[in-house]
Design a protein around this motif. Sequence first.
Motif, PDB file in Angstrom:
ATOM      1  N   SER A 105       0.840  -1.208   0.000  1.00 55.98           N
ATOM      2  CA  SER A 105       0.000   0.000   0.000  1.00 55.98           C
ATOM      3  C   SER A 105       0.873   1.256   0.000  1.00 55.98           C
ATOM      4  N   GLY A 106       2.047   1.187   0.639  1.00 59.20           N
ATOM      5  CA  GLY A 106       2.978   2.301   0.578  1.00 59.20           C
ATOM      6  C   GLY A 106       3.493   2.521  -0.834  1.00 59.20           C
ATOM      7  N   TRP A 107       3.768   1.432  -1.542  1.00 57.41           N
ATOM      8  CA  TRP A 107       4.229   1.526  -2.929  1.00 57.41           C
ATOM      9  C   TRP A 107       3.136   2.114  -3.808  1.00 57.41           C
ATOM     10  N   VAL A 108       1.892   1.668  -3.576  1.00 59.41           N
ATOM     11  CA  VAL A 108       0.767   2.239  -4.324  1.00 59.41           C
ATOM     12  C   VAL A 108       0.655   3.729  -4.007  1.00 59.41           C
ATOM     13  N   LEU A 109       0.789   4.080  -2.740  1.00 58.17           N
ATOM     14  CA  LEU A 109       0.691   5.475  -2.315  1.00 58.17           C
ATOM     15  C   LEU A 109       1.696   6.365  -3.046  1.00 58.17           C
ATOM     16  N   VAL A 110       2.965   5.962  -3.089  1.00 61.51           N
ATOM     17  CA  VAL A 110       3.955   6.800  -3.781  1.00 61.51           C
ATOM     18  C   VAL A 110       3.721   6.785  -5.287  1.00 61.51           C
ATOM     19  N   SER A 111       3.099   5.727  -5.795  1.00 63.63           N
ATOM     20  CA  SER A 111       2.828   5.637  -7.235  1.00 63.63           C
ATOM     21  C   SER A 111       1.688   6.557  -7.665  1.00 63.63           C
ATOM     22  N   VAL A 134      -2.444   8.719 -11.374  1.00 65.06           N
ATOM     23  CA  VAL A 134      -2.066   9.686 -10.352  1.00 65.06           C
ATOM     24  C   VAL A 134      -3.247  10.622 -10.111  1.00 65.06           C
ATOM     25  N   SER A 135      -3.622  10.775  -8.846  1.00 66.34           N
ATOM     26  CA  SER A 135      -4.679  11.737  -8.515  1.00 66.34           C
ATOM     27  C   SER A 135      -4.641  12.041  -7.027  1.00 66.34           C
ATOM     28  N   GLU A 136      -5.151  13.205  -6.690  1.00 63.95           N
ATOM     29  CA  GLU A 136      -5.191  13.600  -5.290  1.00 63.95           C
ATOM     30  C   GLU A 136      -6.147  12.711  -4.499  1.00 63.95           C
ATOM     31  N   GLN A 137      -7.273  12.332  -5.110  1.00 68.57           N
ATOM     32  CA  GLN A 137      -8.240  11.462  -4.433  1.00 68.57           C
ATOM     33  C   GLN A 137      -7.622  10.098  -4.131  1.00 68.57           C
ATOM     34  N   ALA A 138      -6.924   9.546  -5.118  1.00 67.98           N
ATOM     35  CA  ALA A 138      -6.275   8.249  -4.915  1.00 67.98           C
ATOM     36  C   ALA A 138      -5.197   8.362  -3.846  1.00 67.98           C
ATOM     37  N   GLU A 139      -4.436   9.448  -3.868  1.00 65.22           N
ATOM     38  CA  GLU A 139      -3.389   9.649  -2.865  1.00 65.22           C
ATOM     39  C   GLU A 139      -3.992   9.713  -1.460  1.00 65.22           C
ATOM     40  N   ASN A 140      -5.070  10.464  -1.296  1.00 67.62           N
ATOM     41  CA  ASN A 140      -5.724  10.560   0.025  1.00 67.62           C
ATOM     42  C   ASN A 140      -6.263   9.210   0.478  1.00 67.62           C
TER      43      ASN A 140
END
Length: 192
Positions: A105-111, A134-140
Amino acid sequence: MLRNTKTRYGWTAIVLHWLIAALFIGQFALGLVMIRVASQRTSFELIQLHKSFGFLLLGLVLVRIGWRLGNKSPELPDEVGPMERRVAPSVHLALYVTQLAVPLSGWVLVSVSVLEIPSMPFNLFLMPHLPIGVSEQAENFWIFGHRWLAYAGIALVVLHILAAFRHHFWLRDVVLVRMIAPFLDRRPRRQE
């Protein structure tokens, strides 16, 4: 003795267990610290270190799972009751799942991060981002998911530690001793 037997863990399983335990707990502590540091430069450096250890943890957990699949775990002592015999495998499975899910999930987060900062584990090589949008919603979403998976993982680690202490101090069996060092278990052996 590198491989497990019916009554003991081998050195490979023991080293992987304690190395992963130290990394998992250390990563949790580092994650708490890195987001609370006032200096942006220090915070950035700690995040990069956190990512490096996260990739290392992911690799070691994959090795551990592979080793576990190829080596049966020692049998539980006769003193262990039927309920614990049913629950223990589920808790171990949950530990493996969270040990995989947290770094993934950390790898997904930075991706998915809009910052698109490259990951360079220990400054040795460029770890590619996963091919996801890449998106702000996905990052949150992944910030939230990564954080709560880490909390769930630490809760399972605490449960695991309490169970080990119960075996060692209350039941006085060899469950903990055989994961510390198999040569400490001096009980008479059945044929292995």
